[in-house]
Motif scaffolding. Structure first.
Motif, PDB file in Angstrom:
ATOM      1  N   ALA A  66       5.774  -7.507   4.289  1.00 20.88           N
ATOM      2  CA  ALA A  66       6.340  -6.246   3.806  1.00 20.88           C
ATOM      3  C   ALA A  66       7.208  -6.431   2.566  1.00 20.88           C
ATOM      4  O   ALA A  66       7.509  -5.447   1.876  1.00 20.88           O
ATOM      5  CB  ALA A  66       7.152  -5.583   4.908  1.00 20.88           C
ATOM      6  N   ASP A  67       7.599  -7.667   2.266  1.00 21.65           N
ATOM      7  CA  ASP A  67       8.474  -7.931   1.121  1.00 21.65           C
ATOM      8  C   ASP A  67       7.716  -8.440  -0.096  1.00 21.65           C
ATOM      9  O   ASP A  67       8.326  -8.746  -1.132  1.00 21.65           O
ATOM     10  CB  ASP A  67       9.554  -8.940   1.505  1.00 21.65           C
ATOM     11  N   ILE A  68       6.396  -8.548   0.007  1.00 18.92           N
ATOM     12  CA  ILE A  68       5.595  -9.021  -1.123  1.00 18.92           C
ATOM     13  C   ILE A  68       5.226  -7.835  -2.010  1.00 18.92           C
ATOM     14  O   ILE A  68       4.735  -6.810  -1.535  1.00 18.92           O
ATOM     15  CB  ILE A  68       4.319  -9.729  -0.639  1.00 18.92           C
ATOM     16  N   GLY A  69       5.474  -7.975  -3.297  1.00 22.12           N
ATOM     17  CA  GLY A  69       5.098  -6.929  -4.233  1.00 22.12           C
ATOM     18  C   GLY A  69       6.032  -5.734  -4.180  1.00 22.12           C
ATOM     19  O   GLY A  69       7.228  -5.865  -3.920  1.00 22.12           O
ATOM     20  N   PRO A 214     -19.717   9.681  16.299  1.00 21.61           N
ATOM     21  CA  PRO A 214     -19.853   9.511  14.843  1.00 21.61           C
ATOM     22  C   PRO A 214     -19.400  10.740  14.060  1.00 21.61           C
ATOM     23  O   PRO A 214     -18.986  10.611  12.901  1.00 21.61           O
ATOM     24  CB  PRO A 214     -21.351   9.272  14.661  1.00 21.61           C
ATOM     25  N   ALA A 215     -19.444  11.903  14.684  1.00 24.46           N
ATOM     26  CA  ALA A 215     -19.033  13.121  13.974  1.00 24.46           C
ATOM     27  C   ALA A 215     -17.544  13.112  13.651  1.00 24.46           C
ATOM     28  O   ALA A 215     -17.086  13.870  12.797  1.00 24.46           O
ATOM     29  CB  ALA A 215     -19.393  14.347  14.799  1.00 24.46           C
ATOM     30  N   LYS A 216     -16.784  12.286  14.339  1.00 25.34           N
ATOM     31  CA  LYS A 216     -15.337  12.233  14.122  1.00 25.34           C
ATOM     32  C   LYS A 216     -14.919  11.122  13.158  1.00 25.34           C
ATOM     33  O   LYS A 216     -13.738  10.970  12.858  1.00 25.34           O
ATOM     34  CB  LYS A 216     -14.620  12.044  15.460  1.00 25.34           C
ATOM     35  N   GLN A 217     -15.873  10.360  12.683  1.00 27.55           N
ATOM     36  CA  GLN A 217     -15.554   9.249  11.798  1.00 27.55           C
ATOM     37  C   GLN A 217     -15.096   9.740  10.421  1.00 27.55           C
ATOM     38  O   GLN A 217     -15.621  10.725   9.889  1.00 27.55           O
ATOM     39  CB  GLN A 217     -16.763   8.333  11.638  1.00 27.55           C
ATOM     40  N   VAL A 218     -14.113   9.029   9.869  1.00 28.56           N
ATOM     41  CA  VAL A 218     -13.612   9.359   8.529  1.00 28.56           C
ATOM     42  C   VAL A 218     -13.399   8.086   7.729  1.00 28.56           C
ATOM     43  O   VAL A 218     -13.164   7.009   8.281  1.00 28.56           O
ATOM     44  CB  VAL A 218     -12.278  10.153   8.579  1.00 28.56           C
ATOM     45  N   GLY A 219     -13.491   8.211   6.433  1.00 26.45           N
ATOM     46  CA  GLY A 219     -13.087   7.134   5.544  1.00 26.45           C
ATOM     47  C   GLY A 219     -11.626   7.327   5.188  1.00 26.45           C
ATOM     48  O   GLY A 219     -11.179   8.454   4.954  1.00 26.45           O
ATOM     49  N   VAL A 220     -10.872   6.250   5.186  1.00 25.73           N
ATOM     50  CA  VAL A 220      -9.434   6.306   4.921  1.00 25.73           C
ATOM     51  C   VAL A 220      -9.154   5.619   3.589  1.00 25.73           C
ATOM     52  O   VAL A 220      -9.633   4.507   3.336  1.00 25.73           O
ATOM     53  CB  VAL A 220      -8.643   5.624   6.051  1.00 25.73           C
ATOM     54  N   PHE A 221      -8.365   6.283   2.742  1.00 20.97           N
ATOM     55  CA  PHE A 221      -8.070   5.773   1.406  1.00 20.97           C
ATOM     56  C   PHE A 221      -6.569   5.846   1.135  1.00 20.97           C
ATOM     57  O   PHE A 221      -5.924   6.837   1.475  1.00 20.97           O
ATOM     58  CB  PHE A 221      -8.773   6.609   0.326  1.00 20.97           C
ATOM     59  N   GLN A 222      -6.041   4.801   0.513  1.00 24.43           N
ATOM     60  CA  GLN A 222      -4.680   4.859  -0.014  1.00 24.43           C
ATOM     61  C   GLN A 222      -4.670   4.169  -1.365  1.00 24.43           C
ATOM     62  O   GLN A 222      -5.050   3.002  -1.484  1.00 24.43           O
ATOM     63  CB  GLN A 222      -3.655   4.207   0.917  1.00 24.43           C
ATOM     64  N   TYR A 223      -4.242   4.893  -2.397  1.00 24.40           N
ATOM     65  CA  TYR A 223      -4.189   4.362  -3.753  1.00 24.40           C
ATOM     66  C   TYR A 223      -2.752   4.018  -4.122  1.00 24.40           C
ATOM     67  O   TYR A 223      -1.806   4.718  -3.746  1.00 24.40           O
ATOM     68  CB  TYR A 223      -4.743   5.380  -4.754  1.00 24.40           C
ATOM     69  N   CYS A 224      -2.591   2.926  -4.872  1.00 27.65           N
ATOM     70  CA  CYS A 224      -1.258   2.446  -5.252  1.00 27.65           C
ATOM     71  C   CYS A 224      -1.249   2.076  -6.730  1.00 27.65           C
ATOM     72  O   CYS A 224      -2.259   1.614  -7.276  1.00 27.65           O
ATOM     73  CB  CYS A 224      -0.864   1.215  -4.434  1.00 27.65           C
ATOM     74  N   SER A 225      -0.091   2.243  -7.349  1.00 20.81           N
ATOM     75  CA  SER A 225       0.047   1.863  -8.757  1.00 20.81           C
ATOM     76  C   SER A 225       0.212   0.359  -8.911  1.00 20.81           C
ATOM     77  O   SER A 225      -0.015  -0.191  -9.993  1.00 20.81           O
ATOM     78  CB  SER A 225       1.239   2.583  -9.387  1.00 20.81           C
ATOM     79  N   GLY A 226       0.622  -0.328  -7.853  1.00 18.80           N
ATOM     80  CA  GLY A 226       0.802  -1.775  -7.889  1.00 18.80           C
ATOM     81  C   GLY A 226       0.570  -2.380  -6.520  1.00 18.80           C
ATOM     82  O   GLY A 226       0.314  -1.670  -5.533  1.00 18.80           O
ATOM     83  N   VAL A 227       0.662  -3.680  -6.449  1.00 14.90           N
ATOM     84  CA  VAL A 227       0.428  -4.408  -5.194  1.00 14.90           C
ATOM     85  C   VAL A 227       1.606  -4.189  -4.253  1.00 14.90           C
ATOM     86  O   VAL A 227       2.765  -4.352  -4.645  1.00 14.90           O
ATOM     87  CB  VAL A 227       0.252  -5.916  -5.470  1.00 14.90           C
ATOM     88  N   SER A 228       1.325  -3.844  -3.000  1.00 14.34           N
ATOM     89  CA  SER A 228       2.391  -3.597  -2.027  1.00 14.34           C
ATOM     90  C   SER A 228       2.012  -4.166  -0.670  1.00 14.34           C
ATOM     91  O   SER A 228       1.149  -3.621   0.024  1.00 14.34           O
ATOM     92  CB  SER A 228       2.664  -2.092  -1.896  1.00 14.34           C
TER      93      SER A 228
END
Length: 250
Positions: A66-69, A214-228
């Motif tokens: 949790a302390d990297i980046g 399968p009808a409940k499946q989702v793709g999960v995305f999180q975008y970041c400006s830098g490494v965290s």
């Protein structure tokens, strides 16, 4: 004026020879010393950066994930999109057109039930990354994938952080289903992350632990400006490998 005796001349010649040999030895010693110093300099120029990198790696290895980046605040809110492609295996080398950059779900290559990116391999470079169609198979098996773009690839400190994050995950527990891989300019005809975002974390969610619809499946995305590392830790706790279409597959 009397001429010097032969013995005197011989003594003078012997003395001159001794002085010449002494000068030659000093000159040789100087040359050897210079050569040694040059060699040491060349070796140092090659070795010191490696040692510095190793020292930096050691420091990061002693740093909590949790302390990297950067902190989680470097990342946008998590997004989900309805997933498709469950068990949709296509022949190896068949190209698949993914609708998102990067993918979190979709048809993928048939690898005889085994995810193509080795469980023991946590970090890939632009030179050795598996194809997208192969990595999507890993997503189906519950992996979280950290994708980094070319801006990050050109940032030595950011890459060191990603490698340090990848070393936090072992190869003897499915909870460590993690891969870091580059998002290349050639991927999906040059599709890019949202403006100002250089990192993406994706996961193929079954819709909750133990869910098999399968009808409940989702793709999960999180975008970041830098490494965290903090974002990676939080993301994987919220979306563990057990929340995936095939959690028990390697």
């Amino acid at each position: 004026m009397a001429k010097p005796a032969k013995t005197d001349r011989k003594a003078v010649i012997d003395q001159m020879r001794k002085q010449q040999k002494s000068a030659d030895r000093r000159r040789g010693a100087v040359i050897v010393t210079v050569c040694i110093l040059v060699a040491v300099g060349i070796v140092a120029a090659a070795v010191v950066p490696i040692l510095v990198d190793k020292w930096d790696d050691r420091e990061l290895d002693n740093t909590a994930l949790a302390d990297i980046g950067e902190p989680v605040s470097a990342c946008q809110d998590i997004e989900t999109k309805k997933a498709d492609g469950n068990q949709n295996h296509v022949p190896v080398d068949t190209p698949v057109d993914y609708t998102t950059a990067p993918p979190a779900f979709g048809p993928h290559w048939n690898q005889a039930g085994v995810a193509p990116a080795s469980f023991a391999r946590k970090f890939y470079t632009p030179d050795d990354r598996p194809a997208l169609e192969a990595l999507v198979h890993n997503l189906e098996h519950g992996y979280a994938i950290l994708w980094y773009d070319e801006t990050i690839a050109d940032d030595q400190a950011a890459m060191a952080d990603i490698e340090a994050i990848s070393r936090k995950f072992g190869d003897d527990n499915f909870r460590d289903k993690f891969v870091a891989a580059p998002w290349l300019s050639t991927d999906e005809n040059g599709k890019k992350f949202p403006d100002g975002q250089h990192i993406a974390i994706t996961h193929w969610s079954a819709g909750g632990n133990g869910v098999t619809d399968p009808a409940k499946q989702v793709g999960v995305f999180q975008y970041c400006s830098g490494v965290s590392g903090a974002a990676v830790e939080s993301f994987m706790k919220k979306y563990p490998y057990t929340d995936s279409p095939e959690p028990n597959a390697m």
